[in-house]
Design a protein around this motif. Structure first.
Motif, PDB file in Angstrom:
ATOM      1  N   GLN A   1     -21.918  95.354   0.847  1.00  0.00           N
ATOM      2  CA  GLN A   1     -22.346  95.088  -0.525  1.00  0.00           C
ATOM      3  C   GLN A   1     -21.155  95.111  -1.481  1.00  0.00           C
ATOM      4  O   GLN A   1     -21.055  94.264  -2.376  1.00  0.00           O
ATOM      5  N   TYR A   2     -20.261  96.056  -1.286  1.00  0.00           N
ATOM      6  CA  TYR A   2     -19.105  96.176  -2.184  1.00  0.00           C
ATOM      7  C   TYR A   2     -18.212  94.944  -2.112  1.00  0.00           C
ATOM      8  O   TYR A   2     -17.778  94.421  -3.142  1.00  0.00           O
ATOM      9  N   PHE A   3     -17.932  94.458  -0.906  1.00  0.00           N
ATOM     10  CA  PHE A   3     -17.001  93.352  -0.742  1.00  0.00           C
ATOM     11  C   PHE A   3     -17.655  91.971  -0.842  1.00  0.00           C
ATOM     12  O   PHE A   3     -16.966  90.959  -0.774  1.00  0.00           O
ATOM     13  N   SER A   4     -18.966  91.920  -1.023  1.00  0.00           N
ATOM     14  CA  SER A   4     -19.656  90.626  -1.103  1.00  0.00           C
ATOM     15  C   SER A   4     -19.995  90.224  -2.527  1.00  0.00           C
ATOM     16  O   SER A   4     -20.739  89.269  -2.726  1.00  0.00           O
ATOM     17  N   ASN A   5     -19.490  90.934  -3.487  1.00  0.00           N
ATOM     18  CA  ASN A   5     -19.777  90.616  -4.874  1.00  0.00           C
ATOM     19  C   ASN A   5     -18.517  90.082  -5.547  1.00  0.00           C
ATOM     20  O   ASN A   5     -17.526  90.807  -5.650  1.00  0.00           O
ATOM     21  N   PRO A   6     -18.491  88.790  -5.977  1.00  0.00           N
ATOM     22  CA  PRO A   6     -19.607  87.855  -6.059  1.00  0.00           C
ATOM     23  C   PRO A   6     -19.699  86.869  -4.889  1.00  0.00           C
ATOM     24  O   PRO A   6     -20.569  86.006  -4.903  1.00  0.00           O
TER      25      PRO A   6
ATOM     26  N   GLN B   1     -20.914  85.942  -1.670  1.00  0.00           N
ATOM     27  CA  GLN B   1     -21.901  86.379  -0.690  1.00  0.00           C
ATOM     28  C   GLN B   1     -21.377  86.154   0.729  1.00  0.00           C
ATOM     29  O   GLN B   1     -20.859  85.096   1.053  1.00  0.00           O
ATOM     30  N   GLY B   2     -21.515  87.159   1.563  1.00  0.00           N
ATOM     31  CA  GLY B   2     -21.124  87.027   2.966  1.00  0.00           C
ATOM     32  C   GLY B   2     -19.716  87.468   3.275  1.00  0.00           C
ATOM     33  O   GLY B   2     -19.385  87.709   4.438  1.00  0.00           O
ATOM     34  N   PHE B   3     -18.864  87.605   2.259  1.00  0.00           N
ATOM     35  CA  PHE B   3     -17.480  87.986   2.522  1.00  0.00           C
ATOM     36  C   PHE B   3     -17.415  89.405   3.095  1.00  0.00           C
ATOM     37  O   PHE B   3     -16.644  89.673   4.024  1.00  0.00           O
ATOM     38  N   GLY B   4     -18.208  90.319   2.556  1.00  0.00           N
ATOM     39  CA  GLY B   4     -18.201  91.702   3.032  1.00  0.00           C
ATOM     40  C   GLY B   4     -18.613  91.819   4.487  1.00  0.00           C
ATOM     41  O   GLY B   4     -18.041  92.606   5.251  1.00  0.00           O
ATOM     42  N   LYS B   5     -19.600  91.037   4.883  1.00  0.00           N
ATOM     43  CA  LYS B   5     -20.049  91.044   6.275  1.00  0.00           C
ATOM     44  C   LYS B   5     -18.927  90.582   7.201  1.00  0.00           C
ATOM     45  O   LYS B   5     -18.682  91.182   8.258  1.00  0.00           O
ATOM     46  N   LEU B   6     -18.218  89.519   6.805  1.00  0.00           N
ATOM     47  CA  LEU B   6     -17.121  89.004   7.624  1.00  0.00           C
ATOM     48  C   LEU B   6     -15.983  90.023   7.714  1.00  0.00           C
ATOM     49  O   LEU B   6     -15.386  90.206   8.782  1.00  0.00           O
TER      50      LEU B   6
ATOM     51  N   TYR C   1     -16.239  93.291   7.373  1.00  0.00           N
ATOM     52  CA  TYR C   1     -16.701  94.409   8.194  1.00  0.00           C
ATOM     53  C   TYR C   1     -16.594  94.055   9.680  1.00  0.00           C
ATOM     54  O   TYR C   1     -16.138  94.866  10.496  1.00  0.00           O
ATOM     55  N   GLU C   2     -17.014  92.840  10.027  1.00  0.00           N
ATOM     56  CA  GLU C   2     -16.935  92.409  11.424  1.00  0.00           C
ATOM     57  C   GLU C   2     -15.488  92.342  11.892  1.00  0.00           C
ATOM     58  O   GLU C   2     -15.185  92.654  13.049  1.00  0.00           O
ATOM     59  N   TYR C   3     -14.595  91.951  10.992  1.00  0.00           N
ATOM     60  CA  TYR C   3     -13.175  91.909  11.348  1.00  0.00           C
ATOM     61  C   TYR C   3     -12.661  93.319  11.676  1.00  0.00           C
ATOM     62  O   TYR C   3     -11.961  93.520  12.683  1.00  0.00           O
ATOM     63  N   VAL C   4     -12.999  94.292  10.829  1.00  0.00           N
ATOM     64  CA  VAL C   4     -12.564  95.674  11.074  1.00  0.00           C
ATOM     65  C   VAL C   4     -13.118  96.171  12.400  1.00  0.00           C
ATOM     66  O   VAL C   4     -12.425  96.823  13.186  1.00  0.00           O
ATOM     67  N   ASN C   5     -14.362  95.849  12.677  1.00  0.00           N
ATOM     68  CA  ASN C   5     -14.958  96.272  13.942  1.00  0.00           C
ATOM     69  C   ASN C   5     -14.286  95.613  15.139  1.00  0.00           C
ATOM     70  O   ASN C   5     -14.107  96.244  16.184  1.00  0.00           O
ATOM     71  N   ARG C   6     -13.922  94.341  15.010  1.00  0.00           N
ATOM     72  CA  ARG C   6     -13.220  93.674  16.114  1.00  0.00           C
ATOM     73  C   ARG C   6     -11.895  94.368  16.388  1.00  0.00           C
ATOM     74  O   ARG C   6     -11.493  94.550  17.542  1.00  0.00           O
ATOM     75  N   GLN C   7     -11.214  94.753  15.297  1.00  0.00           N
ATOM     76  CA  GLN C   7      -9.951  95.470  15.474  1.00  0.00           C
ATOM     77  C   GLN C   7     -10.192  96.833  16.123  1.00  0.00           C
ATOM     78  O   GLN C   7      -9.419  97.290  16.959  1.00  0.00           O
ATOM     79  N   SER C   8     -11.297  97.479  15.739  1.00  0.00           N
ATOM     80  CA  SER C   8     -11.622  98.795  16.294  1.00  0.00           C
ATOM     81  C   SER C   8     -11.938  98.703  17.780  1.00  0.00           C
ATOM     82  O   SER C   8     -11.509  99.540  18.576  1.00  0.00           O
TER      83      SER C   8
END
Length: 449
Positions: free
Chosen positions: A54-59, A61-66, A68-75
Motif C-alpha cells: 500500500q505504501y509503495f503503490s500510491n499513486p 497502482q501495482g508498483f508496491g506489489k512488484l 515486494y515481489e522483487y525483495v522476496n525474489r532476492q530473499s
C-alpha cells in the motif's frame, strides 16, 4: 534516438522534487522509519506485506506489489523460508529491505542502472518485457513523474493512451533486457528518471501522496498536447527544450514540469493552415521549438528545432535537431545539424518545409501550400494540422513580440511613403526576389494584424 543524443541526455541536469538538496537517510535509519510507518513499531525482523504494498503503490497502482515481489525474489536466493511465517502471512525481512533500499538509493547517479532495475522489476525477473508489462511501466513512469512534481493524475483513453501503447509495443519487440535498455537510452532516455525520483522520496519518507494536487486539464492550455504526450516528448528530446524548467526549479526551489515554459506559437486549427500564417507566428522567435505534424493515416511526427526558424536557400539547424514518429508506430527517424529547410520565395528551389540531412531524400517534406506530407520512403499523406510550440520561455516570447511590433510600425510607415513608379513591375524588385529577399515583407506583416 541515436547514441550521441542519448549520451547528451545522460548529462542532463534534472532537478527532482526536493531530494537533490537533502542527505539520503542511511539504510538502518531508513528501515526503522519505514517499519514505524508500515507496522507501527521498530521491533521484530519483518515488515507487513499489505502495508508495504500500500505504501509503495500510491499513486502508481501495482508498483508496491512488484517491489515486494522483487525483495522476496532476492530473499529466496538466500533463504528457503524467506516468505513464510508461523502465522501463514507473508512478510519482508528487515535485512532484505535494507539491501533493496541501498540498491535503490545507489541508482540515483546512473540512468542506465535505473533503466535496468525498473525494467527488471516490471518484467518480474524475466529477460523480456511483454506488451502489457511495457504499458504498465510507461504509465507508472508518467504517474510517478507527475507525483514527484506534486500532481496526481492517470493515463486515460482520452489522453493519447495510444501514443503510450505505441512505445510499449516498441519495447516489447526487443529481444532481451539489454536491447530494451539500449532502446530506452537511445529513444527516450528520461523515461524513468521521474519514477526513480518518486521512489527516493518515498524511501526518505518525504513523499506525501495525500497532498498531491489533481490535474484539472487533460491538455496544455491552447495546445493539442495532452500531458502524457508532453511528458513523453520531454523524455525524448535533448535538454535544450526542457532546460528552462529545470533551471527555474534549481533557482526558486519549486517544482516545474519539464514543459511548464512551453507556449504554442502557431496552431493551424485556430490560426489557419497557410504558409503565410505559419511564418508570421513562427519566424523571429529566437528559441528552440517543437513542431507537431499530423496527417492522414494516423501519422504524428514530432520535429525538434534547436535554432530560430528562418527562410533560407540553405539547410540550417544545430546538433539538437531531431525528428521522431509517435504514431502509428514509435520511431526515432533522424537527428543532427543542418536538417531544416524552409523556402517560400526562391523560384529555383522547391517550396515548403523539408526535414532531413539528405537533400535528395529528406525524411519528411511539407509542400509550399501546406496540403501534403511526403514521408516514409516517399509515402504521401494529406496534411491535417501543424502546431509549433516555443520552448525558449518568456524571454524568447518578449523578443518576438518586440520584433513584431517593430515590423508593424515599419508596415505603417511604408504605407505613408509611396515608392516611385509601379514597384510591382520594377526590375529591381524582381532581382531582389531572385536573391531570396522578402521585398513585400512589411505588407505581409501588416496584413497579418
Amino acid at each position: 534516438m541515436g547514441h550521441a543524443h542519448s549520451q547528451e541526455h545522460k548529462d542532463r541536469h534534472h532537478t527532482s522534487m526536493r531530494h537533490g538538496s537533502v542527505d539520503l537517510l542511511a539504510p538502518p535509519q531508513l528501515v526503522n522509519l519505514m517499519q514505524r510507518r508500515l507496522s507501527g513499531t521498530t521491533e521484530g525482523s519483518n515488515i507487513d506485506k499489505e502495508a508495504f504494498q500500500q505504501y509503495f503503490s500510491n499513486p502508481a497502482q501495482g508498483f508496491g506489489k512488484l517491489l515486494y515481489e522483487y525483495v522476496n525474489r532476492q530473499s529466496q536466493s538466500k533463504y528457503s523460508d524467506a516468505a513464510d511465517t508461523t502465522d501463514g502471512s507473508t512478510r519482508v525481512r528487515k535485512e532484505d529491505f535494507v539491501i533493496t533500499a541501498k540498491s535503490l538509493l545507489s541508482l540515483s547517479h546512473s540512468k542506465s542502472d535505473q533503466i535496468k532495475f525498473y525494467c527488471n522489476l516490471y518484467s518480474k525477473g524475466e529477460d523480456k518485457l511483454t506488451e502489457e508489462d511495457s504499458r504498465q511501466l510507461i504509465e507508472a513512469a508518467y504517474v510517478m513523474y507527475m507525483a514527484s512534481m506534486g500532481f496526481r493524475c492517470e493515463v486515460t483513453e482520452t489522453t493519447h493512451a495510444a501514443i503510450v501503447a505505441n512505445f510499449a509495443t516498441k519495447l516489447s519487440s526487443c529481444k532481451d533486457m539489454n536491447a530494451i535498455s539500449y532502446c530506452i537510452q537511445c529513444n527516450c532516455p528520461d523515461l524513468l528518471t521521474g519514477m526513480h525520483d518518486w521512489v527516493v522520496l518515498l524511501l526518505n519518507a518525504e513523499a506525501n501522496p495525500d497532498s498531491l494536487q489533481p490535474i484539472e486539464e487533460e491538455r496544455l492550455p491552447g495546445s493539442m498536447l495532452s500531458y502524457p504526450l508532453a511528458w513523453l516528448i520531454s523524455c525524448s528530446v535533448p535538454a535544450t527544450y526542457t532546460v528552462e524548467s529545470t533551471m527555474k526549479s534549481a533557482m526558486d526551489k519549486t517544482n516545474n514540469l519539464r514543459w511548464d515554459h512551453w507556449m504554442t506559437l502557431y496552431d493551424s486549427n485556430t490560426k489557419g493552415l497557410s504558409m503565410n500564417r505559419f511564418q508570421h507566428h513562427t519566424l523571429s522567435y529566437k528559441g528552440p521549438t517543437i513542431m507537431l505534424v499530423t496527417c492522414s493515416g494516423g501519422y504524428l511526427f514530432v520535429i525538434a528545432v534547436d535554432q530560430e526558424w528562418r527562410e533560407s536557400t540553405q539547410h540550417w539547424g544545430g546538433s539538437g535537431c531531431a525528428i521522431l514518429q509517435f504514431a502509428p508506430t514509435f520511431k526515432s527517424l533522424e537527428e543532427g545539424a543542418n536538417m531544416m529547410f524552409l523556402n517560400d520565395r526562391s523560384r529555383s528551389l522547391p517550396k515548403g518545409i523539408m526535414v532531413g540531412k539528405n537533400n535528395n531524400s529528406p525524411v519528411l517534406t511539407i509542400d509550399g501550400g501546406l496540403t501534403e506530407v511526403t514521408h516514409t520512403h516517399g509515402m504521401k499523406s494529406g496534411l491535417e494540422s501543424i502546431e509549433v510550440i516555443g520552448c525558449g520561455g518568456s524571454d524568447a516570447i518578449a523578443c518576438q513580440t518586440k520584433q513584431k511590433e517593430w515590423e508593424l510600425r515599419q508596415a505603417h510607415r511604408q504605407r505613408k511613403v509611396p515608392l516611385p513608379g509601379n514597384w510591382d513591375e520594377n526590375p529591381d524588385k524582381f532581382l531582389l526576389e531572385l536573391g531570396g529577399i522578402k521585398v513585400n515583407h512589411a505588407e505581409q506583416v501588416r496584413d497579418n494584424y
